[in-house]
Design a protein around this motif. Structure first.
Motif, PDB file in Angstrom:
ATOM      1  N   GLN A 251       0.864  -1.138   0.210  1.00 59.97           N
ATOM      2  CA  GLN A 251       0.076   0.083  -0.092  1.00 59.97           C
ATOM      3  C   GLN A 251       0.753   1.219  -0.269  1.00 59.97           C
ATOM      4  N   PRO A 252       0.428   2.396  -0.396  1.00 57.80           N
ATOM      5  CA  PRO A 252       1.112   3.563  -0.691  1.00 57.80           C
ATOM      6  C   PRO A 252       0.918   4.467   0.831  1.00 57.80           C
ATOM      7  N   LEU A 253       1.544   3.903   1.754  1.00 59.34           N
ATOM      8  CA  LEU A 253       1.899   4.492   3.112  1.00 59.34           C
ATOM      9  C   LEU A 253       2.536   5.633   3.146  1.00 59.34           C
ATOM     10  N   ALA A 308       6.870  -5.824  -8.271  1.00 61.11           N
ATOM     11  CA  ALA A 308       6.751  -4.401  -8.266  1.00 61.11           C
ATOM     12  C   ALA A 308       5.354  -4.054  -7.382  1.00 61.11           C
ATOM     13  N   ALA A 309       4.175  -4.490  -7.777  1.00 60.52           N
ATOM     14  CA  ALA A 309       2.971  -4.067  -7.101  1.00 60.52           C
ATOM     15  C   ALA A 309       2.862  -4.831  -5.633  1.00 60.52           C
ATOM     16  N   LEU A 319      10.481  -0.122  -9.494  1.00 63.31           N
ATOM     17  CA  LEU A 319      11.337  -1.337  -8.920  1.00 63.31           C
ATOM     18  C   LEU A 319      12.744  -1.421  -9.288  1.00 63.31           C
ATOM     19  N   ARG A 320      13.044  -1.347 -10.769  1.00 69.18           N
ATOM     20  CA  ARG A 320      14.310  -1.261 -11.359  1.00 69.18           C
ATOM     21  C   ARG A 320      15.230  -0.287 -10.748  1.00 69.18           C
ATOM     22  N   GLN A 321      14.546   0.686 -10.719  1.00 73.30           N
ATOM     23  CA  GLN A 321      15.194   2.035 -10.168  1.00 73.30           C
ATOM     24  C   GLN A 321      15.851   1.740  -8.710  1.00 73.30           C
TER      25      GLN A 321
END
Length: 346
Positions: A251-253, A308-309, A319-321
């Motif tokens: 989740q976008p915490l 990534a999700a 995720l790659r970054q």
């Protein structure tokens, strides 16, 4: 054939650092129960070697053992007045010493016998230090132009003595490819587990960690172990917020949501979180998401997009970054390296 680990000890060696190398690498087994490493202790001259405790250890091998190494480990020594030319054990123990790194800590170079021993190491071999063993590597020029770490009590001294080395004082270890360094004694455990993981994958390293009853990966860096003023009496832990976040990594915490779990203001929560972990809340969260992504890549067939999700990075590009920044590789390259044998890949 097993991977040959050679430990180069000097008078004043710390028994814990020598023991952890033998314990960890010696516990690594293949799926069929075969030892994956052979571990040998050598010294500049065979015989009894003083430790910083009240007992010596015996090294039956001289520096010629280094010529057959796949990996060389250099533990710390607390003894600063040795010529490092060998010599007989005279009894007693070395109760003094410090984390200053030895007589070559001023950047004057190594004693000839120690330099000659290091020159025996094959160019293909990996070299690693534990604690202030990094001073040995730096004095021999092995860390010039590289990033490295050592015990937090010595990082300032290390940086002054070896300006060609990029010192990273807050981390538990630095993987520079062929040359690796770790912080204080216990950080040697983290480094050894990392090398086992690099050599034979996450499953083997996790098995070694379980056998030794240590975590496969520790949170944060050595900043959390540096003494700080005692917090005010009414301070409370931020552990509940961390536990809450670990169940919601996808989740976008936000920082405000984390602080709310402890009923603190954002400012108070951020300060106390850093006091406890050595990291900001968002740094810690990114670290946990990265660890979860690594686990998913190692143990599942999920696509990079799905990893990534599920780890909270949102997109494969993000995720790659993060992988490139933290590990220097892409998620796919990481999976190819650490995926267990016989497993498919996505």
């Amino acid at each position: 054939m097993s991977h040959s680990v050679i430990v180069l000890v000097r008078h004043g060696v710390l028994p814990m650092e020598l023991g952890l190398v033998h314990q960890l690498f010696g516990s690594a087994r293949s799926a069929h129960g075969e030892p994956l490493y052979s571990v040998t202790t050598c010294a500049l001259a065979p015989g009894l070697i003083r430790t910083d405790a009240d007992f010596p250890i015996r090294a039956d091998h001289g520096p010629e053992a280094l010529e057959h190494a796949d990996t060389v480990l250099v533990p710390a020594s607390h003894e600063e007045d040795e010529s490092y030319t060998g010599g007989a054990y005279t009894g007693g123990s070395y109760a003094g010493g410090s984390y200053a790194g030895g007589p070559y800590a001023g950047g004057d170079g190594l004693p000839p016998a120690l330099a000659a021993a290091l020159d025996r190491i094959p160019a293909r071999a990996r070299i690693a230090s534990i604690c202030t063993g990094a001073f040995v590597l730096a004095a021999h020029g092995l860390l010039d132009g590289r990033s490295a770490t050592t015990h937090w009590l010595s990082t300032d001294h290390f940086a002054r003595a070896f300006p060609a080395v990029r010192v990273e004082p807050g981390v538990l270890y630095v993987d520079g490819g062929r040359v690796l360094t770790s912080a204080g004694e216990a950080a040697g455990i983290d480094l050894c587990l990392h090398m086992i993981r690099r050599d034979f994958g996450a499953a083997v390293a996790a098995d070694v960690a379980r056998r030794t009853v240590v975590p496969p990966h520790r949170e944060g860096g050595q900043a959390q172990y540096i003494p700080r003023p005692v917090p005010e009496p009414d301070s409370s832990s931020t552990s509940a917020a961390r536990a809450w976040a670990l169940t919601r990594l996808e989740q976008p915490l936000t920082l405000r949501e984390l602080a709310a779990q402890e009923a603190m203001s954002v400012r108070t929560f951020s300060r106390r979180f850093r006091e406890e972990s050595g990291l900001t809340p968002m740094q810690w969260l990114a670290q946990q998401r990265l660890a979860h992504a690594r686990q998913l890549l190692e143990e599942t067939d999920r696509t990079v997009d799905r990893v990534a999700a599920e780890s909270g990075f949102g997109t494969a590009a993000s995720l790659r970054q993060h992988f490139q920044s933290a590990l220097g590789v892409s998620p796919r390259a990481y999976r190819a390296t650490f995926r267990g044998p016989g497993r498919g890949s996505a």
